[in-house]
Design an enzyme around this catalytic site. Structure first.
Site, PDB file in Angstrom:
ATOM      1  N   ASP B 324       0.845  -1.183  -0.084  1.00 55.21           N
ATOM      2  CA  ASP B 324       0.054   0.000  -0.026  1.00 55.21           C
ATOM      3  C   ASP B 324       0.921   1.270  -0.085  1.00 55.21           C
ATOM      4  OD1 ASP B 324      -2.563  -1.498  -0.077  1.00 55.21           O
ATOM      5  OD2 ASP B 324      -2.590  -1.733   1.897  1.00 55.21           O
ATOM      6  N   TYR B 408      -9.909  -1.014   2.107  1.00 55.57           N
ATOM      7  CA  TYR B 408      -9.213  -1.212   3.318  1.00 55.57           C
ATOM      8  C   TYR B 408      -8.935   0.088   4.064  1.00 55.57           C
ATOM      9  CZ  TYR B 408      -7.823  -4.713   6.820  1.00 55.57           C
ATOM     10  OH  TYR B 408      -7.600  -5.492   7.600  1.00 55.57           O
TER      11      TYR B 408
END
Lengths: 700, 700
Positions: B324, B408
């Site tokens: 990420d 998320y």
């Protein structure tokens, strides 16, 4: 004067304590003197109790259960220890047996104070202290410690007699009048051993103060040694002045309710949680009949034992292992918590009643404090397409109790959250039990401890805690324990061609025994109900156990440390439920020699779990730390925290905290320190799929 | 338009971003189109930087350091990736090189939105969706995911081209207009692959929806499937109404101060702590030059990388591994935090500025929130002889940032306390990246995930985080890393006759490499300064690392998951400090193939520690969880928390929190819910070794 049967889980009341001790006294000739050690509720057999609780929940009138007390006492100034059961409902003594040899009751506060006093008046002790040529006016104080066991002199005094090993200190010689001075900064090398029957000194141990076991003749105390005080008025630089007040405001009051299920027992309700709280001499706070949204979870939760073995192999330190619950009692040492000190916010206090050494009921005020706390965000999601964020804060209900066991403190708390988690939290603080070191060794690394002050050694020690869980996850009848692991799949051209695949395996625990975590396989223990399935995915409903791994006991398997701490060798013990198996180290830990406790019970190799042709389990969760002291842990230790969390796994059908209102400024009244407060207005939008007022964290 | 050299650690300003992109554009013909990916501060070499910071602290005028920017960009609609360095002080481009092949820049927000749109307009995709015969009016949405790597087609498109793998979902067919409906409850088996150069669909993958890899021809979608919404207005039973407000009041304001060391850089001072905060596209929040009471601790602290490999070996899931930070950016995805939502109390917000895809400076408001929180008791001791208790509460300073990466969320916080601890806290929340499952398999255990909703699989995945620590504990020059272990002593008639003894060993890390925790030996890693000794006990001053053990990567060593996540195989990596080695998975993680990152750097086998003839270390701390989803983790996940704590060991001479004022009702304004409030008055006693007003918890 039979008492009408009140709730079977209600802690003994003042009148019941008086009744119980009166019943015991009636068994003996007029004028017999007693030393009462334990007067506590004898809980009813589980099957009876469960029927009672189920009827109570169903709104039916439960079948009354006789109230009974366990009474443990000595005939005063003898070693004649007795354990009796008094039926308070029928007002009769059901049993009254002498125990021993080699079984000893815990110490009690009155005794410990008396022994310190008489020991310091002993001529031999005075003579020994004189050899230290302490500065004029020095005040010597002592921490009497339970004696421990080493198997030496089997059958002779050291196992046969109940003894105390006294550790001597002095107050700062330059400030002897300060009653709250930290004497642990001035340990002395003299350790008298006292017989608890007649309070006579039977031996004076001289401690090794070097790097090895050599014991040198007593000589003049070497100084000067500076003080090391923890009291605020004694801080050299004064106190910091720039920590501004932080207060918790609950304008509408607390969200929990407290009601009484007996004279002293309380029922707590909060955010779908519902449970009973008890209090006794040994375990302190106990939780019973824990439900969530009306669904059964745990029949009984309590800290069952503690062991703190020290790692210094030299006499007399080699016997040093404290069982703070069994040797003294988590209830007996519970602090009187006071407002503004131990909790923050809106606080409800529960008080207890225990018997003193004369068997008199004694108030233990404010032994449990209950409050809510915010604990940051529980969940959040932002839809990046609409920039709408939904944020929910976590709220926790905390039930806290604090023990002072001589030098040391344990802050113990049960913590419930909005997502179905229960966490047991231990904060270890207080003062190291220090030992003397030759002043000239202050800058030398020591094999058995850390130098925390000139001439002061903080010995290495381990802390072991054992949490007892009597589960009823989803209901009784089909409780089982399993562990789940995650394993890589082998490379396989068809199934796992890229070597990235993994899957999980679930292994039921079919036999009582000790089990361990395994980080490499992500082993996770779960309490499951094989008779209740999740309505969506058909998995057995369950709760998993998050427990930190621990270094198990370093003392070897033949040592008395190891034999006595029957729970310190495995993270998890699973036993078949049996009456009166409540304490992982056995009922009587003082100078115990092992052979009773969870390891022994597990060794019955009972079948566990109905589907395995066995019975319902009790789960014992062990956790701890190896305390290698830092100099920062002295003169008082910043807490070390340990947590065990019980978390739902396929118990609910979805996140149980979805119905918690979003975090919003209307409710939280936060204060923006740099003008951001103004932007909140913009974020307020109407109904219908749009953010509620203030409940958003839009991404611009 | 050269900018005057501002502070070398100041994040790039709007004008610097404009200057940097203008300098790049000046290198190319008029009319060239660019897609800017990263425009970020290039930090000065550490030696220069340290001289600057030391001069600054000493009150001397630091030698100015040129401001430089790293600019990563594509020539728009090509695969021509460039990395340039622009000297902003000298207003010239120092380097400008094309990268690749096989090096790809991260995705950006504009691109991801554009790709979702164009992909859904693709005729082939429309035709595939048509085969599902979705209910009329159904809205299909897609999460474009970074493509990942599997080594297949080496040199062909899948490694050569930058691609997106799109995961398709639909909104609740019965409520298609709800923009914030949870489409993750309705995953579709179609996964188009899009070329990021021209946004064309190059392949449409059909997903396996059974228990194995079998891919079935697309057929009519099987329903009905109920919705599973997280938005408050969609909760079937409404929201709970009995959670009362809990507010934090700081009547005298916050205890911390914020000042600017540059246009965007902030200096924070709180309770003897003193550090600088920066913000960039890749790492988000960065801490620099952390001192306590004027003593150096850490030169630079940041989250360096993240890897989330999935465990489903079936195509196309086998490539699913998110980085990420490197694939998108912790700064680029930082939430705009808003008052009353993400923090509680008195809050200061720090905003950032990043470049968009056109190279324009863009505001990132409120990306970091700063507040204080109470965290219960820090230390307590009661002298049982006087019943005087001294209680000190813990206060924490929290710097929080929240990332939204598609489905998320990560809540990331640095937390400072009153006892010298720094804790990095990760809360994992948000929504599972779900995949479709045959509806009739809903009640069947699946080998690669948990069924979280009818026809919805939450795949098993691991989360790995890597924290980069550039230490200067006690000062530069003699930084070293050691690990300490506790080992039982062998039985020995003289030294350890009772088998209870244990001692500690300390092992210096002399060579760069990967190291692991070892619970069985209580292995603890410490950053120590071999040149600075504790004034009392002569130990090297140090900070230890408390990190939870993790199951390392389950994907095998030959897999691309393992090759790419160079940090996911050891708890601790130690490398020799080197410029531009900041990111544990390498600078470019998107479709990376390994060979760059901390494992490769450690494999240089550099000598570490001056006393070993080596150089100063950088310490990389890895932690993570194996996320075996619970049904309770859907539709949004109650956070899972992970903490790494850096704690002083023999760094101070005594408990550094002794000078914290005692907890007292005057400051705390707690509210007693059952009359206990009245008893506080009694507890107030005068000066001189006696309790201060209210600051006591006397035991009766």
């Amino acid at each position: 004067m039979a008492s009408s049967p009140s709730h079977p889980l209600g802690p003994l009341t003042k009148s019941e304590i008086s009744q119980a001790t009166a019943l015991i006294k009636s068994q003996w000739p007029e004028g017999t003197k007693f030393q009462f050690k334990i007067v506590t509720l004898l809980e009813a057999p589980k099957d009876e109790l469960v029927l009672y609780l189920e009827a109570e929940r169903a709104g039916r009138t439960p079948k009354p259960i006789d109230r009974k007390a366990t009474v443990v006492y000595y005939l005063r100034n003898t070693d004649k220890l007795h354990e009796a059961v008094a039926n308070l409902t029928k007002n009769k003594v059901e049993s009254n047996a002498r125990l021993g040899p080699f079984i000893h009751a815990p110490g009690d506060a009155e005794e410990i104070v008396a022994i310190e006093k008489s020991m310091l008046e002993d001529e031999g002790v005075k003579a020994a202290i004189a050899k230290l040529q302490l500065p004029a006016g020095t005040v010597v104080v002592a921490d009497p410690w339970i004696y421990g066991s080493d198997g030496v002199h089997e059958g002779e005094f050291s196992d046969h007699k109940r003894l105390m090993q006294c550790f001597l200190y002095m107050r700062d010689p330059n400030n002897s009048s300060a009653e709250d001075g930290c004497h642990y900064a001035f340990p002395l090398p003299i350790s008298p051993v006292v017989d608890c029957v007649d309070h006579k000194v039977i031996r004076i141990d001289i401690m090794p103060t070097g790097l090895d076991g050599t014991v040198k003749p007593l000589k003049a105390w070497q100084g000067p040694v500076p003080p090391n005080e923890y009291v605020p008025e004694a801080q050299p630089g004064g106190l910091r002045k720039d920590l501004k007040p932080l207060q918790v405001a609950q304008p509408e009051g607390a969200s929990f309710s407290v009601s009484s299920f007996s004279e002293l027992g309380k029922t707590i309700k909060w955010q779908k949680w519902d449970f009973k709280v008890g209090f006794n001499q040994r375990e302190g706070m106990i939780l019973y009949d824990v439900h969530y949204d009306g669904r059964p979870l745990f029949h009984r939760l309590s800290l069952s034992d503690m062991a703190i073995p020290y790692g210094d192999p030299r006499h007399p330190f080699h016997k040093k292992q404290a069982f703070d619950l069994g040797d003294v009692g988590a209830g007996a040492t519970a602090n009187n918590l006071s407002l503004g000190c131990d909790c923050l916010g809106s606080i409800y206090y529960i008080s207890g009643v225990l018997a003193d050494d004369e068997g008199r009921p004694t108030d233990f005020p404010n032994v449990i404090c209950i409050h809510e706390q915010d604990s940051g965000l529980l969940w959040k999601h932002t839809n990046y397409r609409t920039n709408r964020a939904v944020v929910v804060r976590n709220r926790e209900l905390v039930l806290q109790s604090i023990l002072t066991v001589s030098n040391y403190e344990y802050i113990l708390a049960w913590n419930f959250n909005l997502a179905g988690d229960i966490t047991y939290e231990v904060r270890a603080t207080g003062i190291l039990s220090t030992q003397p070191l030759d002043l000239d060794l202050t800058t030398t690394k020591h094999p058995y401890g850390t130098v925390v002050h000139p001439g002061v050694l903080g010995g290495y020690h381990q802390h072991f805690f054992s949490l007892r869980i009597d589960p009823m996850v989803g209901g009784r009848g089909n409780q089982s324990v399993v562990y789940e692991e995650a394993h890589a799949l082998p490379r396989d051209p068809k199934i796992n061609p890229h070597g990235v695949g993994y899957t999980t395996t679930t292994t039921p625990i079919t036999t009582s025994g000790g089990y361990d975590l395994d980080v490499a396989s992500n082993r996770t223990f779960k309490m499951v109900n094989t008779g209740v399935r999740n309505a969506i995915n058909n998995a057995c409903v369950g709760y998993k156990i998050h427990v930190p791994p621990m270094q198990t006991m370093l003392a070897d398997a033949e040592s008395y440390h190891h034999k006595r701490a029957e729970f310190a060798d495995h993270n998890i013990y699973v036993t078949k439920y049996a009456e009166n198996e409540l304490f992982a180290g056995g009922y009587y830990t003082n100078q115990s020699r092992g052979g009773t406790g969870v390891r022994s019970w597990a060794n019955r190799k009972d079948r566990i779990g109905r589907e395995n042709g066995g019975e319902e389990p009790v789960v014992w969760v062990q956790f701890g730390i190896n305390h290698i002291p830092r100099i920062e842990d002295f003169p008082v230790m910043p807490m070390e925290m340990l947590k065990v969390t019980l978390r739902p796994v396929n118990f609910f059908d979805r996140n149980p905290a979805l119905d918690v209102p979003s975090s919003n400024q209307e409710m939280n009244h936060s204060v923006g320190l740099n003008g951001v407060v103004d932007s909140v207005a913009e974020l307020k939008v109407g109904e219908g799929g749009k953010p509620e007022a203030g409940a958003c964290c839009s991404k611009l």
